[in-house]
Design a protein around this motif. Structure first.
Motif, PDB file in Angstrom:
ATOM      1  N   ASP A 157      -5.709  -2.073  -5.924  1.00  0.00           N
ATOM      2  CA  ASP A 157      -5.553  -3.366  -5.267  1.00  0.00           C
ATOM      3  C   ASP A 157      -4.909  -4.329  -6.253  1.00  0.00           C
ATOM      4  N   GLY A 183      -4.317  -4.622  -0.431  1.00  0.00           N
ATOM      5  CA  GLY A 183      -4.322  -4.718  -1.885  1.00  0.00           C
ATOM      6  C   GLY A 183      -5.100  -5.887  -2.455  1.00  0.00           C
ATOM      7  N   GLU A 212       0.183   4.091   1.089  1.00  0.00           N
ATOM      8  CA  GLU A 212       0.052   4.911   2.304  1.00  0.00           C
ATOM      9  C   GLU A 212       0.809   4.326   3.489  1.00  0.00           C
ATOM     10  N   GLY A 247       0.830  -1.213   0.000  1.00  0.00           N
ATOM     11  CA  GLY A 247       0.000   0.000   0.000  1.00  0.00           C
ATOM     12  C   GLY A 247       0.860   1.257   0.000  1.00  0.00           C
TER      13      GLY A 247
HETATM   14 MG    MG Z   1      -4.226  -0.760  -0.154  1.00  0.00          MG
END
Ligand code: MG
Ligand code: AMP
Length: 435
Positions: free
Chosen positions: A265, A258, A195, A193
């Protein structure tokens, strides 16, 4: 052994669990290593252990009192002649009880020849060399015959036994100061990810610290594996793919995040490019619905270092031609990650560690206050089990959804809600799963 089913798509909780169990039954553990008994807790025995002598090695008194012939005390009260004493750790070869005689005996001491029972000290009174017996005993009462627990050479623990306090005591009782155990399976953990940032860096306003790698590492350790944390993979197909390849060098690969239906994803796609076979791509559960289970074999394994004695060798033994690496794609929400590990990953880690996977054990408790949910998914909701002694009561932990890891920390179990229930009323018996 039934053939491994080739499910794709979203399956029920029970089917998903069965699919994992079937695959888990086909893997085997890695190499054997030796550990000292003091550090063997949680490891898995790699060779059977047998009794090196009869257990107990002599007929062992289980009470303090007098060793007697049961026939002599059939009628009470009766006076017997005390001809000596048998205490733990000493064997007096001269002691031999004949009719009318008794020997003072302590718990753990050898029963002298001729005796066939022990009268507890509470039912006797000794004066000089005579003892008055006030209560009868039947033959074989208050002692354990030689070899009653195990005969010399008898199997005590098979390979695959999880070493816990009881089994460690058995190993000690047959003099094993070191034990042959299976190497812990190496379980790669790949959080994904854009983030997600490492806990060593200070996060930007829209960034989230990587907690899943750490909760999974702790769960892996508990299940008997060795966590291999990988760097966080960004939502970038190339980087993700190379980290997946690296992870497939371990005995099992766990990915988090994801796997939902979002634009970024990318996990399923990345695995598919590596010619993964998917056994399921979702389970009808909450939290954890997007969970994915599959394996990479053959072409996907090419160029990936396959470690000698790893989980792969097992598959070859079970008749699968190509090297095979299993993976799980776990949803990224921290509670979903932990729940799906408990439900599906744990049995695979246990199997790779060399033990027979433990079944999930559901318990029942009374619901403390009404619960409302939507139908369609089997729910495993963080809950609190309380109540004194046998009066177990359960209630939902306050939580803000699958990201609320603090709710899980407050909870001590999961309340299990069947997919067809909308409302459960206080006082009903409900299922729960301990965590
Ligand atoms: Mg994600
Ligand atoms: P995803 O499954 O990628 O859609 O992520 C679902 C949610 O879980 C998002 O809010 C993520 O920020 C969060 N999340 C994903 N991976 C991690 C992680 N390694 N540690 C903490 N939170 C995560």
């Amino acid at each position: 052994m039934s053939s491994v089913s080739q499910h794709t798509g979203i399956v029920s909780f029970e089917d998903a669990r069965h699919i994992v169990e079937q695959h888990a039954s086909r893997v085997s553990a890695g190499d054997v290593e030796s550990v000292g008994l003091l550090s063997s807790s949680g490891r898995v025995l790699a060779e059977p252990i047998s009794a090196d002598r009869d257990l107990p090695p002599f007929p062992r008194a289980t009470r303090d009192g007098y060793a007697v012939r049961a026939a002599d005390v059939a009628r009470v009260p009766v006076q017997l002649a005390v001809i000596g004493e048998s205490k733990a750790g000493a064997l007096d070869q001269q002691l031999h009880i004949t009719p009318g005689q008794a020997v003072a005996i302590m718990t753990g001491a050898p029963l002298p020849p001729g005796a066939d029972a022990v009268v507890m000290i509470e039912y006797t009174s000794q004066a000089g060399q005579a003892v008055e017996i006030k209560r009868s005993v039947t033959a074989r009462e208050n002692y354990v015959p030689r070899g009653a627990e195990a005969r010399q050479g008898q199997l005590l623990m098979d390979r695959g036994t999880l070493l816990d306090p009881a089994t460690i005591a058995i190993a000690a009782s047959v003099g094993m100061s070191r034990l042959p155990v299976f190497r812990k399976p190496r379980i790669a953990v790949l959080s994904t990810g854009d983030e997600i940032v490492s806990i060593e860096t200070s996060p930007g306003p829209a960034q989230i610290r990587n907690s899943n790698t750490y909760s999974l590492a702790a769960q892996i350790l508990e299940a008997g594996g060795e966590p291999v944390p990988l760097p966080v993979a960004p939502d970038d197909p190339g980087r993700l793919r190379s980290l997946i390849e690296e992870g497939l060098g371990s005995d099992l690969l766990l990915l988090t995040g994801g796997v939902s239906m979002g634009k970024y994803d990318l996990v399923e796609q990345g695995l598919a490019e590596l010619k993964a076979e998917f056994y399921f791509t979702g389970a009808q559960i909450q939290p954890g619905r997007p969970v994915v289970f599959g394996s990479c074999g053959g072409p996907c394994g090419a160029g990936i270092p396959v470690r000698a004695g790893g989980g792969i060798a097992a598959n070859t033994r079970a008749g699968m031609p190509a090297p095979h690496k299993y993976f799980f794609g776990l949803p990224g929400n921290p509670v979903s990650t932990m729940v799906t590990f408990e439900l599906f990953v744990r049995p695979m880690v246990q199997a790779l560690a060399g033990m027979k996977p433990r079944p999930l054990i559901f318990l029942k408790a009374r619901l403390k206050s009404d619960v409302r949910t939507k139908t369609g998914l089997k729910r495993f909701l963080p809950a609190l089990l309380s109540g004194e002694f046998e009066n177990a009561e359960i209630e939902l932990a306050r939580w803000e959804g699958s990201g609320d890891v603090a709710a899980l920390a407050r909870a001590n179990c999961y309340l299990v809600i069947p997919p067809d229930r909308e409302q459960i009323t206080a006082g009903e018996w409900v299922s729960l799963l301990m965590r």
